[in-house]
Design an enzyme around this catalytic site. Structure first.
Site, PDB file in Angstrom:
ATOM      1  N   LYS A 127      27.387  42.780  27.946  1.00 32.43           N
ATOM      2  CA  LYS A 127      27.191  41.452  28.531  1.00 32.43           C
ATOM      3  C   LYS A 127      26.454  40.677  27.386  1.00 32.43           C
ATOM      4  O   LYS A 127      25.191  40.707  27.368  1.00 32.43           O
ATOM      5  CB  LYS A 127      26.421  41.491  29.633  1.00 32.43           C
ATOM      6  CG  LYS A 127      26.342  40.251  30.531  1.00 32.43           C
ATOM      7  CD  LYS A 127      25.782  40.368  31.981  1.00 32.43           C
ATOM      8  CE  LYS A 127      25.816  39.360  32.794  1.00 32.43           C
ATOM      9  NZ  LYS A 127      24.957  39.435  34.010  1.00 32.43           N
ATOM     10  N   LYS A 151      35.715  43.485  33.110  1.00 37.21           N
ATOM     11  CA  LYS A 151      34.945  42.473  33.899  1.00 37.21           C
ATOM     12  C   LYS A 151      35.613  40.986  33.819  1.00 37.21           C
ATOM     13  O   LYS A 151      35.281  40.428  32.805  1.00 37.21           O
ATOM     14  CB  LYS A 151      33.467  42.585  33.826  1.00 37.21           C
ATOM     15  CG  LYS A 151      32.462  41.916  34.497  1.00 37.21           C
ATOM     16  CD  LYS A 151      32.282  42.918  35.659  1.00 37.21           C
ATOM     17  CE  LYS A 151      31.469  42.211  36.816  1.00 37.21           C
ATOM     18  NZ  LYS A 151      30.441  41.796  36.138  1.00 37.21           N
ATOM     19  N   GLU A 156      34.801  43.633  44.746  1.00 34.27           N
ATOM     20  CA  GLU A 156      33.520  43.110  44.893  1.00 34.27           C
ATOM     21  C   GLU A 156      33.409  42.173  46.103  1.00 34.27           C
ATOM     22  O   GLU A 156      34.219  41.239  46.538  1.00 34.27           O
ATOM     23  CB  GLU A 156      33.161  42.345  43.777  1.00 34.27           C
ATOM     24  CG  GLU A 156      31.772  41.821  43.679  1.00 34.27           C
ATOM     25  CD  GLU A 156      31.371  41.233  42.417  1.00 34.27           C
ATOM     26  OE1 GLU A 156      31.350  41.716  41.406  1.00 34.27           O
ATOM     27  OE2 GLU A 156      31.251  39.845  42.484  1.00 34.27           O
ATOM     28  N   GLU A 196      25.430  46.200  42.559  1.00 34.43           N
ATOM     29  CA  GLU A 196      25.836  45.396  41.448  1.00 34.43           C
ATOM     30  C   GLU A 196      24.578  43.918  41.342  1.00 34.43           C
ATOM     31  O   GLU A 196      24.365  43.393  42.176  1.00 34.43           O
ATOM     32  CB  GLU A 196      26.987  44.519  41.240  1.00 34.43           C
ATOM     33  CG  GLU A 196      28.337  45.373  41.713  1.00 34.43           C
ATOM     34  CD  GLU A 196      29.484  44.512  41.515  1.00 34.43           C
ATOM     35  OE1 GLU A 196      30.675  45.216  41.868  1.00 34.43           O
ATOM     36  OE2 GLU A 196      29.522  43.363  41.459  1.00 34.43           O
TER      37      GLU A 196
HETATM   38  O1  LIG Z   1      25.687  36.933  35.648  1.00 31.57           O
HETATM   39  C1  LIG Z   1      25.851  35.581  36.152  1.00 31.57           C
HETATM   40  O2  LIG Z   1      25.415  34.716  35.963  1.00 31.57           O
HETATM   41  C2  LIG Z   1      27.162  35.312  36.770  1.00 31.57           C
HETATM   42  C3  LIG Z   1      27.495  34.100  37.037  1.00 31.57           C
HETATM   43  C4  LIG Z   1      28.969  33.848  37.838  1.00 31.57           C
HETATM   44  C5  LIG Z   1      29.674  34.789  38.163  1.00 31.57           C
HETATM   45  C6  LIG Z   1      29.295  36.242  37.782  1.00 31.57           C
HETATM   46  C7  LIG Z   1      28.119  36.486  37.261  1.00 31.57           C
HETATM   47  N1  LIG Z   1      27.982  37.829  36.812  1.00 31.57           N
HETATM   48  C8  LIG Z   1      28.691  38.683  36.879  1.00 31.57           C
HETATM   49  C9  LIG Z   1      28.206  39.798  37.692  1.00 31.57           C
HETATM   50  O3  LIG Z   1      28.129  40.206  38.699  1.00 31.57           O
HETATM   51  C10 LIG Z   1      26.841  40.503  36.690  1.00 31.57           C
HETATM   52  O4  LIG Z   1      27.255  40.415  35.224  1.00 31.57           O
HETATM   53  C11 LIG Z   1      26.539  41.939  36.763  1.00 31.57           C
HETATM   54  O5  LIG Z   1      26.490  42.715  38.172  1.00 31.57           O
HETATM   55  C12 LIG Z   1      25.408  42.673  36.084  1.00 31.57           C
HETATM   56  O6  LIG Z   1      24.299  41.727  36.517  1.00 31.57           O
HETATM   57  P1  LIG Z   1      23.040  41.693  35.849  1.00 31.57           P
HETATM   58  O7  LIG Z   1      22.421  43.273  35.842  1.00 31.57           O
HETATM   59  O8  LIG Z   1      22.110  41.129  36.704  1.00 31.57           O
HETATM   60  O9  LIG Z   1      23.282  41.361  34.551  1.00 31.57           O
END
Ligand SMILES: O=C(O)c1ccccc1NCC(=O)[C@H](O)[C@H](O)COP(=O)(O)O
Length: 403
Positions: free
Chosen positions: A189, A250, A299, A357
């Site tokens: 990411k 994703k 999800e 998640e």
């Molecule tokens: O991460 C965001 O800001 C986001 C915004 C809008 C739609 C989806 C988004 N993220 C996708 C995800 O759910 C995360 O990338 C994934 O679960 C990992 O989360 P993290 O560990 O908090 O980076």
């Protein structure tokens, strides 16, 4: 205001609306409305000058009727109107399932047009209500362009050249069995709408290799370009780099075309978001996933979405997102809430694996969601930001989980 029809309509004649008109085309030069008469609904083109007059009359006084000149529309336009009506029907079905995300902007008056206040305020205009809706609207345009460039028949022909599918669920299960900790889906990411750029020196293959070395069971690769700076090129690069972990595409899936595309590009799993997809779409897409060999990670974020998904046959992997994708609020307590009581029981009975998640940063977070019942976690920010992502994984779990 209710209107009664007092005359029938024909080409370029004055009519009285039976009900408030439904705007089909907001094009100022080509306004088309659906007029509901006492028995039927028919689309007409509105004569513009009289249209304005009619609207002023409508807006300025409570009247039993308004007048406008209309003319019949062509067959081609009638077809577009039909498509619009089907779209409206789909939105209604989605809304009845509590889905707030609209698939595309509603048809509204253009901003420059001096239309009736009444109609303007009812339609919120072409402004998305939140980031998830904006992403979906952008995706809708992107997908239709991609489909034009490569129609489904052509894409399907490429399936046979796709790399063999890897067992996504099997990898998570065996990681859990071997470590006693939730299997890790490590996310490649670069950026996100909520956090901006997470890592400037972003080399997707290097990060993927480091995740695999650190003990990730599977990888999640963001393919959305506009909001996450991801790409299908990244997915393909990782797939062809020697990394063995199964890969999750994703994406923000709104069309079955994207599922075929993900498989062709080398994905082993794909995300389906219940906040975006009505039940029928999820069922249909799960079937397509099975057909092409992809694992669907479905999800959910709240109780209603969880209940909808638990009512769908064939779901083997449910992701509970701790991030509210409409507000960006993150609360890992969400995972525990959704796994309590009957829901948790049903999940166990069905043998569904739950993935926790978002928002997981420490061994305490991992224990918390594991105690709540998850057998896998999907983590991006906390590990992608570490100089050495493999070490980031040991830090996250509080120990070395590489075998
Ligand atoms: O991460 C965001 O800001 C986001 C915004 C809008 C739609 C989806 C988004 N993220 C996708 C995800 O759910 C995360 O990338 C994934 O679960 C990992 O989360 P993290 O560990 O908090 O980076």
């Amino acid at each position: 205001m209710a209107f009664r029809a007092s005359t029938s309509s024909s080409s370029s004649t004055t009519i009285l609306f039976a009900q408030k008109p439904n705007w089909v085309s907001s094009d100022i030069h080509n306004p088309i409305i659906n007029l509901t008469f006492l028995k039927s609904t028919r689309p007409f083109r509105l004569n513009h000058s009289l249209f304005v007059r009619a609207l002023k009359m409508d807006g300025s006084a409570i009247r039993a009727s308004v007048e406008a000149k209309v003319s019949a529309i062509s067959d081609d336009e009638a077809l577009r109107v039909k498509e619009w009506e089907v779209g409206m029907f789909q939105e209604e079905v989605a809304a009845s399932q509590g889905i707030r995300i609209r698939r595309r902007p509603p048809t509204v008056q253009p901003q420059h047009y001096m239309g009736p206040l009444e109609f303007r305020s009812q339609d919120e205009g072409d402004t998305p209500r939140n980031i998830l809706e904006e992403i979906v609207w952008t995706k809708d345009i992107e997908v239709s362009q991609m489909k034009e460039r490569k129609p489904l028949v052509e894409l399907k022909n490429e399936l046979e050249k796709a790399p063999p599918v890897r067992d996504f669920v099997g990898a998570l299960k065996s990681s859990y069995e071997q470590t006693g900790l939730p299997g890790l889906i490590a996310e490649v990411k670069k950026a996100s709408p909520s956090r901006g750029i997470l890592r400037e020196d972003f080399d997707p293959v290097e990060i993927a290799k480091s995740y695999e070395k650190g003990g990730a069971a599977c990888l999640s690769v963001l393919t959305d370009e506009k909001y996450f700076q991801g790409s299908f090129e990244n997915l393909e690069l990782i797939r062809n780099s020697g990394v063995k972990c199964p890969l999750l595409c994703k994406e923000f899936v709104i069309d079955a075309w994207q599922i075929y595309n993900a498989r062709v590009k080398g994905a082993d799993g794909i995300l389906l978001i219940a906040a975006v997809l009505p039940d029928l779409d999820i069922k249909y897409m799960i079937n397509i996933c099975k057909l092409v060999g992809l694992t669907a990670l479905v999800e959910v974020h709240d109780e209603r979405e969880m209940d909808r998904v638990l009512g769908i046959d064939g779901v083997e992997l449910i992701g509970i997102n701790n991030r509210n994708l409409e507000t960006f609020e993150v609360d890992i307590g969400n995972t525990r809430n959704l796994l309590q009581g009957e829901r948790g029981e049903m999940i166990r009975q069905k043998g569904i694996i739950v993935v926790g998640e978002s928002g997981l940063f420490s061994p305490a977070d991992i224990s918390y969601v594991q105690d709540a019942g998850v057998r896998a976690v999907l983590v991006g920010e906390s590990i992608v930001k570490q100089k050495d992502p493999a070490k980031g994984i040991s830090g996250l779990f509080g120990k070395d989980i590489s075998l």
